[in-house]
Design a protein around this motif. Structure first.
Motif, mmCIF file in Angstrom:
data_model
loop_
_atom_site.group_PDB
_atom_site.id
_atom_site.type_symbol
_atom_site.label_atom_id
_atom_site.label_comp_id
_atom_site.label_asym_id
_atom_site.label_seq_id
_atom_site.Cartn_x
_atom_site.Cartn_y
_atom_site.Cartn_z
ATOM 1 N N THR A 39 4.962 3.735 1.920
ATOM 2 C CA THR A 39 6.133 4.346 1.306
ATOM 3 C C THR A 39 6.914 5.137 2.348
ATOM 4 O O THR A 39 6.362 5.949 3.069
ATOM 5 N N PRO A 94 0.837 -1.194 0.000
ATOM 6 C CA PRO A 94 0.000 0.000 0.000
ATOM 7 C C PRO A 94 0.875 1.247 0.000
ATOM 8 O O PRO A 94 1.944 1.255 0.595
ATOM 9 N N ALA A 95 0.373 2.248 -0.680
ATOM 10 C CA ALA A 95 1.192 3.450 -0.856
ATOM 11 C C ALA A 95 1.562 4.086 0.469
ATOM 12 O O ALA A 95 2.637 4.653 0.627
ATOM 13 N N THR A 96 0.670 3.972 1.457
ATOM 14 C CA THR A 96 0.934 4.632 2.735
ATOM 15 C C THR A 96 2.155 4.063 3.427
ATOM 16 O O THR A 96 2.638 4.614 4.395
#
Lengths: 327, 360
Positions: A18, A14-16
């Motif tokens: 990153t 998930p991007a979060t």
């Protein structure tokens, strides 16, 4: 953004999750990306005023991103400090008594817990297979000390399944550190996918069928899961059921939640009560979807280590949560 | 976050609503008690399109709505999720907290959903799904189930009316009610069929109302359908086929953003298949009726920011455009030396004292 590697879909976290590590240079990169990202798919405007409007909005978006990044950076530093302090406050230092003391303050503990572990690349600190096994055996020791009987260890690629020997040795070694070499608690490692059971290092592997009596004496039962136990298993089950239906041994109408649940419990195991994740943002990584129905999820924002305080705080949250299925 | 209507009591507002006859009343029925929690953004819209609503006189409201509209336009420029889903938890606690009947809590929740729907649509999100009623919810007291069903029917009617009214901000939204529909009563089913038929034209935006739904039921139902298709039409059984047979049509594979209010960190049998492969799940510590413009805005901003960042991290940055100023400032600051205290180059250590051997 799913990239195809050899026909297999590579996992996109998930991007979060990153990382914002290179804080300021990352920020400038972000700014540049936002400015450069093509306008094509948003709106194609011919009018001059439209273009100006677009440019203004885009510039404002960059401003908002920058502000967000700055606030996030400070928040992250704050969280990191809090995590360091917590880590100091809850340091079990290999002593089961302290862990049991912590656990006994709680009203209830889960019957089954699960932990999602990550294989870090070889170059990292605590990376590679030794790092993974070290993390796994830590979790096993805490679970044994807390008095929880069932543990699910999930790793996306199934690296632990491939090296059960090392894992057994690692767990044995860690348990000896906690409990002393003379009274290492017995454990069993189950691989539901291949239907294998392994016991402690000095005992050979055996089928799940024989020696049922021995199984009852183990202090902890560890199941190793990976992504094949998720959608793939459900798919396999569907195929098997279709075969049975075609042969007339099963009626299509009989395929319902209850039957599927029964089968999947056989194939994968029971649903865990608490799922711990040791990463910075929740990432389920393909954990069997059927098995997270009511599972309490716990992770610590911005944490990236397998540490005891995540474990004990997860148990605390579980003890405090109110369960009312549908009511 | 909530927006209070400064200086004006809610009674005054609702009296302003009631003087203007049937149309305004139906439009505001669901939100008139909850005007203070509805975003000023949609209030402003209603002010423009519905005569007789006296909220336009409030300068604060105007400024707020203007600000919100601009913020939304800005966020639209970045990446936005395709499918957003909500677990609307906390209506009863909301009612309890404000000493109202349970029904009022559910009503407030409905108003929040409608408000948020408009916001999502303006943001170019193409699908919103909401967990309206779980199969397990049938275990609640019969009175509450009845009340809930009645309210759901009422909202479906309201929604259809608004979605087919060209003047309204919800115009053109397609409604799909998904789940184990056989458990519903005939009256509600009729309403649902009618609503789906009337709104079937909407292409750009879909609202999925999960009613009565559980994810396990969805998976099992999809398995059954896949098996049926395999036996009758000789279709292959693949993961794709399983996904396609789920209730959420083309949005079944994943849900880009799942938001659960009220602070519980579990999925409660919702979106299991859609969310277990590393999609973003946000748990918000507020009750559903309190969930408004600002909270949603921040969550979507976060999503959008991180997606941009993720894209950046995957692309190699050409060295020609590398900005030398920021890293230089960064190096001048002591932050880095503090952070990376563990990374020590051997050469960087001070020279050791002179080594002397015993036998000279």
């Amino acid at each position: 953004m799913s990239s195809e590697v050899g026909g297999v879909k590579a996992r996109v976290p998930p991007a979060t999750k990153t990382q914002l590590t290179a804080s300021i240079s990352g920020l400038t990169k972000t700014v540049r990306q936002v400015i450069n990202s093509d306008a094509g798919d948003v709106v194609k405007r011919q009018r001059f005023s439209g273009k100006i409007e677009y440019a203004i909005y885009k510039a404002l978006l960059v401003c908002i991103y920058v502000m967000y990044a700055i606030s996030r950076y400070f928040q992250r530093e704050y969280n990191r400090i809090a995590i360091k302090l917590l880590d100091l406050a809850y340091n079990p230092s290999n002593s089961p008594q302290l862990i049991r003391q912590d656990v006994n303050k709680l009203q209830k503990i889960p019957k089954r817990i699960a932990a999602i572990l990550e294989y870090k690349s070889e170059g990292d600190i605590g990376g590679g297979l030794p790092g993974l096994i070290n993390d796994a055996s830590d979790v096993v020791c805490w679970t044994v000390s807390a008095g929880i009987k069932h543990l699910v260890l999930y790793e996306y690629d199934g690296k632990m399944k491939q090296s059960v020997g090392e894992l057994r040795a690692g767990i044995h070694h860690k348990l000896a550190k906690y409990f002393g070499a003379e009274n290492v608690p017995r454990f069993a490692i189950k691989i539901p996918h291949t239907n294998q059971v392994f016991f402690d290092v000095n005992e050979g592997p055996m089928d799940s069928a024989n020696e049922k009596s021995k199984k009852h004496k183990v202090a902890v039962e560890i199941s190793l899961l990976s992504k094949v136990d998720g959608r793939e298993t459900i798919l396999e089950l569907t195929k098997t059921m279709a075969d049975l239906c075609a042969k007339g041994q099963l009626k299509v109408e009989d395929v319902d939640t209850k039957l599927v649940n029964q089968e999947l419990t056989q194939l994968v195991g029971h649903e865990p009560d608490l799922l711990l994740y040791f990463g910075p943002a929740l990432d389920l990584q393909g954990f069997p979807p059927w098995h997270i129905r009511l599972t309490e999820l716990y992770w610590e924002t911005d944490n990236d280590q397998v540490s005891y305080y995540v474990f004990i705080r997860g148990l605390k949250q579980y003890a405090d949560c109110k369960m009312n299925v549908g009511k | 976050m909530t927006f209070r209507l400064f200086g004006r009591s809610q009674d005054e507002l609702s009296s302003a609503v009631s003087v203007d006859g049937e149309q305004v009343r139906t439009l505001f029925e669901q939100s008139k008690d909850n005007l203070s929690i509805v975003s000023s953004f949609s209030l402003q819209f209603l002010r423009r399109h519905v005569k007789g609503l006296d909220v336009g006189l409030l300068p604060f409201l105007r400024v707020f709505a203007w600000l919100q509209q601009i913020l939304v336009c800005i966020l639209k420029m970045g990446p936005v999720p395709r499918h957003v889903s909500f677990i609307m938890d906390g209506n009863r606690r909301y009612a309890k907290r404000s000493n109202k009947a349970v029904k009022e809590g559910h009503k407030a929740g409905g108003a929040t959903l409608i408000d948020i729907l408009y916001l999502c649509r303006t943001l170019n999100i193409s699908s919103v799904s909401a967990y309206a009623f779980s199969i397990e919810n049938f275990n609640r007291s019969p009175q509450e189930v009845d009340t809930l069903m009645e309210l759901l029917g009422y909202y479906i009617d309201q929604f259809t009316e608004r979605a087919t009214n060209i003047k309204d901000n919800l115009y053109g939204i397609r409604l799909r009610v998904v789940g184990e529909l056989s458990l519903l009563n005939e009256e509600l089913l009729e309403k649902i069929r009618c609503a789906e038929k009337l709104t079937a034209e909407g292409k750009e935006f879909v609202l999925y109302l999960a009613l009565p739904y559980t994810s396990r039921n969805d998976i099992a139902h999809s398995m059954k359908d896949t098996i049926n298709k395999c036996i009758n039409n000789n279709e292959d059984i693949t993961e794709q086929a399983l996904t396609n047979n789920m209730y959420f049509e083309e949005y079944s594979d994943k849900c880009d953003l799942l938001i659960r209010t009220s602070g519980h960190t579990r999925l409660s049998d919702y979106m299991l298949w859609q969310v277990h492969e590393g999609e973003v799940v946000e748990f918000v510590n507020c009750l559903w009726p309190d969930f408004g413009f600002w909270r949603l805005y921040l969550i979507i901003l976060r999503w959008s920011f991180y997606h941009t960042l993720q894209k950046v991290n995957q692309l190699p940055v050409p060295s020609s455009i590398r900005n030398p100023v920021f890293p230089r400032i960064l190096k001048a600051l002591p932050i880095d030396t503090l952070r990376r205290s563990k990374r020590v180059a051997l050469d960087s250590l001070p020279a050791p004292p002179l080594a002397v051997s015993v036998d000279r």
